[in-house]
Scaffold this motif. Structure first.
Motif, PDB file in Angstrom:
ATOM      1  N   LYS A 259      10.340 -82.123  40.128  1.00 14.43           N
ATOM      2  CA  LYS A 259       9.476 -83.239  39.713  1.00 14.43           C
ATOM      3  C   LYS A 259       8.619 -83.777  40.854  1.00 14.43           C
TER       4      LYS A 259
ATOM      5  N   GLY B 254       5.545 -80.842  41.240  1.00 12.66           N
ATOM      6  CA  GLY B 254       4.655 -80.537  40.114  1.00 12.66           C
ATOM      7  C   GLY B 254       5.100 -79.329  39.312  1.00 12.66           C
TER       8      GLY B 254
ATOM      9  N   ALA C 215       7.943 -79.110  37.402  1.00 10.76           N
ATOM     10  CA  ALA C 215       8.620 -79.460  36.153  1.00 10.76           C
ATOM     11  C   ALA C 215       7.633 -79.313  34.999  1.00 10.76           C
TER      12      ALA C 215
ATOM     13  N   TYR D 148       6.304 -80.293  31.569  1.00  5.30           N
ATOM     14  CA  TYR D 148       6.250 -81.276  30.489  1.00  5.30           C
ATOM     15  C   TYR D 148       5.550 -80.625  29.294  1.00  5.30           C
TER      16      TYR D 148
ATOM     17  N   ALA E 212       2.739 -80.951  27.696  1.00  5.36           N
ATOM     18  CA  ALA E 212       1.333 -80.539  27.783  1.00  5.36           C
ATOM     19  C   ALA E 212       1.138 -79.388  28.765  1.00  5.36           C
ATOM     20  N   ASP E 213       2.167 -79.078  29.570  1.00  6.78           N
ATOM     21  CA  ASP E 213       2.031 -78.016  30.577  1.00  6.78           C
ATOM     22  C   ASP E 213       2.295 -76.630  29.998  1.00  6.78           C
TER      23      ASP E 213
ATOM     24  N   GLU F  75       3.108 -90.535  29.486  1.00  7.93           N
ATOM     25  CA  GLU F  75       2.760 -89.231  28.906  1.00  7.93           C
ATOM     26  C   GLU F  75       2.457 -89.382  27.423  1.00  7.93           C
ATOM     27  N   PRO F  76       1.253 -89.005  26.974  1.00  9.94           N
ATOM     28  CA  PRO F  76       0.951 -89.061  25.541  1.00  9.94           C
ATOM     29  C   PRO F  76       1.815 -88.080  24.747  1.00  9.94           C
TER      30      PRO F  76
ATOM     31  N   ILE G  93      10.139 -84.876  29.604  1.00  8.55           N
ATOM     32  CA  ILE G  93       9.479 -85.955  28.856  1.00  8.55           C
ATOM     33  C   ILE G  93       8.969 -87.022  29.811  1.00  8.55           C
ATOM     34  N   GLY G  94       7.750 -87.476  29.567  1.00 10.27           N
ATOM     35  CA  GLY G  94       7.132 -88.487  30.418  1.00 10.27           C
ATOM     36  C   GLY G  94       7.278 -89.888  29.861  1.00 10.27           C
ATOM     37  N   GLY G  95       8.510 -90.333  29.713  1.00  8.76           N
ATOM     38  CA  GLY G  95       8.774 -91.677  29.204  1.00  8.76           C
ATOM     39  C   GLY G  95       8.836 -91.709  27.691  1.00  8.76           C
TER      40      GLY G  95
ATOM     41  N   ARG H 156      -5.832 -77.930  35.603  1.00  5.07           N
ATOM     42  CA  ARG H 156      -4.744 -77.625  34.671  1.00  5.07           C
ATOM     43  C   ARG H 156      -5.032 -76.394  33.834  1.00  5.07           C
TER      44      ARG H 156
ATOM     45  N   THR I 116      -0.589 -77.239  36.770  1.00  6.07           N
ATOM     46  CA  THR I 116      -0.273 -78.302  35.815  1.00  6.07           C
ATOM     47  C   THR I 116       0.537 -79.441  36.444  1.00  6.07           C
ATOM     48  N   GLY I 117       0.705 -79.405  37.772  1.00  4.09           N
ATOM     49  CA  GLY I 117       1.410 -80.510  38.433  1.00  4.09           C
ATOM     50  C   GLY I 117       0.659 -81.817  38.321  1.00  4.09           C
TER      51      GLY I 117
ATOM     52  N   VAL J 246      -0.708 -82.095  44.183  1.00  6.40           N
ATOM     53  CA  VAL J 246       0.739 -82.212  44.416  1.00  6.40           C
ATOM     54  C   VAL J 246       1.363 -80.863  44.788  1.00  6.40           C
TER      55      VAL J 246
ATOM     56  N   LEU K   1      11.810 -91.995  41.071  1.00  2.00           N
ATOM     57  CA  LEU K   1      11.253 -91.482  39.830  1.00  2.00           C
ATOM     58  C   LEU K   1      12.318 -91.511  38.759  1.00  2.00           C
TER      59      LEU K   1
ATOM     60  N   CYS L  30      11.240 -90.705  34.720  1.00  2.00           N
ATOM     61  CA  CYS L  30      10.765 -89.582  33.901  1.00  2.00           C
ATOM     62  C   CYS L  30       9.958 -88.609  34.738  1.00  2.00           C
TER      63      CYS L  30
ATOM     64  N   ILE M  81       6.639 -88.378  35.243  1.00  4.30           N
ATOM     65  CA  ILE M  81       5.278 -87.979  34.858  1.00  4.30           C
ATOM     66  C   ILE M  81       4.242 -88.610  35.784  1.00  4.30           C
TER      67      ILE M  81
ATOM     68  N   PRO N 197       3.572 -87.181  40.511  1.00  3.78           N
ATOM     69  CA  PRO N 197       2.541 -86.477  41.298  1.00  3.78           C
ATOM     70  C   PRO N 197       1.416 -87.407  41.750  1.00  3.78           C
TER      71      PRO N 197
ATOM     72  N   CYS O  62       8.498 -96.668  34.169  1.00  3.57           N
ATOM     73  CA  CYS O  62       9.965 -96.542  34.196  1.00  3.57           C
ATOM     74  C   CYS O  62      10.632 -97.393  35.269  1.00  3.57           C
TER      75      CYS O  62
END
Lengths: 750, 156
Positions: free
Chosen positions: A21, A24, A26, A28, A30-31, A210-211, A258-260, B29, B35-36, B76, B98, B100, B102, B105, B137
């Motif tokens: 994490k 970069g 990890a 998610y 959208a990745d 994160e959407p 998951i981003g929250g 991306r 995608t980081g 990142v 940290l 979550c 997200i 980075p 968070c």
């Protein structure tokens, strides 16, 4: 308080996903990039309430980059029925209706149609080519307006359930329930002081960064594969299967990092739509919401109208309490008002209570859980009324609370009797905390006033099923397989609980959160249940490992009985550490795989309190947080850093809810602030360090005494801040958010 | 008509083909598979997509990919030295900064930009600098402490 000593629990090892994490790496939702992925876009209603006259998809379909178009007509034609997908009984038509509107749109941002195209930009352009003719209808935006006689009705078929009985009355009130304990009329007659106040709170959003995002592939073998950002992969599987009329075995859901979520990623939004688009196009389809879509089209938490009345004797004994809770469900029923009723007076032993709850539909997005859903609104009312009672009786606000605090055996109005809880211990810790008696300091300028406030809050937490598998490797490390989305370090705290049993260190564990084919059913990461329930499953799986390892050792040593303590297996002269025995398992038997699945009961509930110092600029109405202390009962803090993190994060979300956050709605029901610029969440500059004090009153049913800590911490901050503003200015705050205009208005009126 | 962009990415020469309307975030991306760098809002308000453009902290969703022609971009993915984490990365893990992850980075890049020009920031300086990055968070406490720890480590 907890006295057991552990070698690992209570320490702070680095998290297993830490390196991924911070580099970069990890992945998610959208990745994810599957070969041939198409991009989906959703067309949303510009009207808060409208009849859909027609939808013409011809121009969109003919666009060269278009690969599929779907509307509500593409859902299977199955009759409506009641389903329980983890959030209580709900008509399937409502769940489908929120995904893609049929006949009517019920809020601005309601999804109407969707397209798949070769690029995200093309998808957005093509979605705009869909011609929808609407007949706009009058809208209602608040619970009192929606409950008024003659209010526009959202659902022609909605009938109010009154005291558990169906009625024939078409209404925007889906449910009215009443909880009664004792005789509140008699109680109020005995009271020396009675305070009754009305409160309103605005719609707020969980605000995860994160959407929502999902990729779906309707595979050529007929299986539907989904990769998404969710708090509960099994809820996604079951919901999608139900909506698309598939057996659950046909759907596999892989939870990405998951981003929250904070509750907002419990419901399903884009997954079934991506699935329908993939079925039509034959290719994987990814849908990622924009931030505007998240705010307008996912589920915020209810705004509310609340009336609370509390009566007390001269000595501070609370003798009666009454609450009227009208919560906005948004477009479909389910405003989380029942948990609000559970929590509204939960911190106090009050013999006579009457609580009325109303679940009211309005033309706003269908609401979703948000961290202790319903409780924060309710505590804002109760805890400010109590502050007023303390003021009238000239009692210390914590002394008043301690005098009436719930303890083991206290009964709530919902009928439940508390087992061992930490309400008293939280209040005593607050009272003894240096912050409570520290000088406030001089205001920073002539127009500034300072004050201190306190409040306490409760959340009952959830249990639910969890599963865990442990694979013992030859080098003595252990692979831990589980199904709980990890939002805040839970895979490490869960692994620590298994490692504690096995006498291992955290870095001997290899935790993975896997898809719905690979692990037994596991409930959502929600209700503060993950460390409690999945950790318990990990503990049980580790016990299974110990049992099997003992059998292997007995075979190896040709003895009948083997002991295991402090990570060492022994029998007479024989001794092998866990790792040494793991290396020799193959000599005498099959690999060791431990398993457990549980339906966890007795989450115990958690109390949390806040002490806050504010400075109010009486010229502008701006409130600054000078100092903040969060006190919470964790039962047992497995990984104290992550417990503190939950307390700090919940506190700051509570600060945002208290001071800034709200959906600004135009009279026509349009959200006027659908961006992070205008929906203003706290930044690093808006808050001080958040002090924490972890209280440990062990949960008697859990092997390590764990209580979930994810939610109770958000409950008290708005009330504590309101009480601090009163201490500073002498003015009572009865509306959230307490932004500069509302504080100024209060100052001018009081 | 796509544009051929040549630039320096994390210290190495790199190139990509960009549609003129693509943001740097999309180019990183989607075109370069890095995608980081995360998208949280797409309009410059959350800071999750923060990168360094010629050493300046920018939100890559507000920069066009074609604007980076001949420039230096740091993301990142380029902070760690081979298999060794940068002190900022290590401090974020050690201080549980940290949850979550997200926003992480973006916070790492913002912190790097801060410490590159101010090796010994005060708490208010850290909070002001990081105010362009939203974290939902942590409540920021452990992030601020991680930045303080990383700064101390880097000065040592």
């Amino acid at each position: 308080m907890s006295t057991t000593t552990y070698h690992l629990i209570g320490t702070r090892p680095p998290r297993h996903d830490g390196a991924d994490k911070v580099t970069g790496r990890a992945l998610y939702g959208a990745d994810l990039k599957l070969a041939g992925t198409l991009h989906g876009a959703i067309l949303r209603s510009p009207h808060a309430h409208a009849r859909i006259v027609s939808i013409d998809t011809k121009a969109a379909s003919q666009h060269p980059a278009c690969r599929a178009v779907v509307t509500a007509e593409d859902f299977p034609e199955t009759p409506d029925r009641i389903v329980d997908l983890g959030e209580g009984d709900t008509p399937l038509s409502y769940i489908r209706g929120n995904m893609l509107a049929r006949r009517k749109t019920l809020y601005q941002g309601h999804a109407v149609a969707a397209v798949a195209a070769t690029s995200p930009q093309a998808a957005a352009e093509i979605a705009a080519l869909i011609q929808v003719v609407y007949e706009p209808l009058p809208c209602v935006l608040t619970a009192p307006a929606a409950m008024a006689k003659g209010a526009p009705l959202l659902h022609g078929d909605l009938r109010c359930t009154e005291f558990g009985q169906p009625t024939t009355e078409a209404s925007n009130v889906a449910d009215h329930f009443r909880q009664v304990m004792g005789d509140s009329e008699k109680g109020f007659a005995e009271a020396d002081v009675i305070v009754e106040r009305e409160f309103t709170t605005s719609t707020v959003h969980q605000g995860y960064i994160e959407p929502h995002t999902a990729t779906a592939l309707w595979n050529n073998d007929g299986r539907l594969l989904i990769w998404c950002s969710t708090q509960g992969s099994f809820v996604v599987r079951d919901t999608v299967a139900c909506m698309l009329d598939l057996p659950v075995s046909r759907v596999r859901v892989t939870p990405m990092e998951i981003g929250g979520g904070f509750g907002g990623k419990v419901p399903v939004y884009v997954e079934p739509v991506a699935a329908l688009l993939s079925k039509k196009s034959g290719q994987p389809v990814k849908i990622t919401m924009t931030r505007r879509e998240v705010l307008e089209g996912s589920g915020p938490t209810p705004g509310s109208f609340i009336r609370v009345k509390i009566g007390a004797k001269q000595d501070g004994t609370l003798v009666a309490a009454q609450a009227y809770l009208a919560y906005e469900a948004g477009a479909y029923p389910g405003a989380m008002v029942a948990p609000a009723a559970t929590c509204v007076f939960a911190a106090y032993d009050i013999a006579n209570q009457t609580i009325d709850g109303y679940d009211v539909v309005v033309n706003k997005p269908s609401t979703a859980p948000y961290r202790a859903p319903g409780a924060t609104n309710a505590a804002f009312a109760t805890e400010t009324v109590l502050d007023e009672i303390a003021e009238k009786l000239k009692l210390d606000p914590l002394a008043l609370r301690l005098k009436n605090a719930s303890k083991e055996g206290t009964r709530r109005a919902d009928g439940a009797k508390f087992r061992r809880i930490g309400c008293v211990e939280v209040l005593e810790t607050m009272k003894a905390h240096p912050h409570y008696t520290a000088p406030l300091g001089e205001p920073s300028h002539a127009e500034a006033k300072r004050g201190r406030g306190v409040a306490v809050g409760f959340w009952m937490n959830a249990g639910l099923p969890s599963s865990c598998t442990l694979n013992v490797h030859a080098d003595g490390s252990v692979g831990l397989i589980e199904g709980s989305t990890d939002i805040g370090g839970s895979r490490t705290s869960i692994a620590m609980m298994a490692a504690e049993v096995l006498g291992l260190q955290a870095d001997d564990m290899r935790p993975s959160v896997v898809d719905t084919d690979t692990i037994g059913y596991t409930g959502v990461t929600g209700g503060s249940r993950t460390t409690f329930a999945t950790g318990w499953a990990a503990y049980e799986a580790a016990q299974d490992v110990v049992k099997q390892m003992k059998e292997r050792a007995a075979k190896l040593w040709k003895v009948d009985e083997v002991h295991f303590a402090d990570g060492v297996f022994s029998a007479g002269e024989h001794r092998l550490s866990f790792k040494e025995l793991a290396a020799r398992v193959g000599e005498v038997g099959a690999p060791v795989v431990g398993r457990a699945s549980i339906n966890a009961k007795g989450p115990g509930g958690s109390f949390a309190g806040a002490i806050v110092d504010v400075e109010v600029d009486v010229e502008t109405g701006k409130t600054s947080i000078l100092r903040f202390t969060c006190v919470q009962d964790a039962g047992k803090a497995i990984h104290p850093s992550y417990v503190e993190g939950q307390m700090q994060g919940g506190s700051v979300q509570g600060i945002g809810w208290a001071l800034n956050e709200e959906y600004f709605m135009s009279p026509e029901g349009r959200m006027m602030n659908a961006s992070f610029l205008d929906y203003r969440m706290p930044t690093a500059l808006d808050v001080p360090m958040i002090d924490t004090a972890i209280v440990e009153v062990p949960n008697p049913v859990h092997p390590y005494g764990v209580r979930g800590v994810g939610e109770a911490n958000i409950v008290s901050p708005p009330a504590a801040i309101a009480n601090a503003i009163h201490a500073a200015t002498g003015c009572r705050m009865r509306h959230l958010p307490m932004n500069p205009p509302s504080v100024l208005a209060a100052i001018q009126q009081c | 008509m796509k544009v051929h962009v040549q630039f320096t990415l994390n210290g190495e020469p790199a190139e990509f083909l960009a549609e003129p309307r693509q943001t740097l975030l999309e180019c990183l991306r989607d075109n370069l598979n890095l995608t980081g760098t995360k998208e949280g809002c797409g309009d410059g308000n959350c800071g999750s997509c923060s990168v360094l453009l010629d050493g300046q902290l920018v939100t890559s969703c507000l920069v066009l990919g074609v604007e980076t022609q001949g420039q230096r971009v740091d993301t990142v993915e380029g902070i760690a030295k081979g298999s060794t984490l940068h002190p900022i990365q290590k401090a974020f893990i050690d201080h549980a900064a940290l949850q979550c992850g997200i926003c992480t980075p973006g916070f790492l890049m913002a912190t790097k930009a801060l410490l590159d020009h101010e090796p010994n920031p005060t708490e208010p300086q850290i909070r002001l600098w990081l105010a362009n990055n939203l974290c939902r968070c942590t409540g920021y406490d452990k992030i601020v402490r991680a930045v303080q720890a990383a700064a101390a480590e880097m000065r040592a």
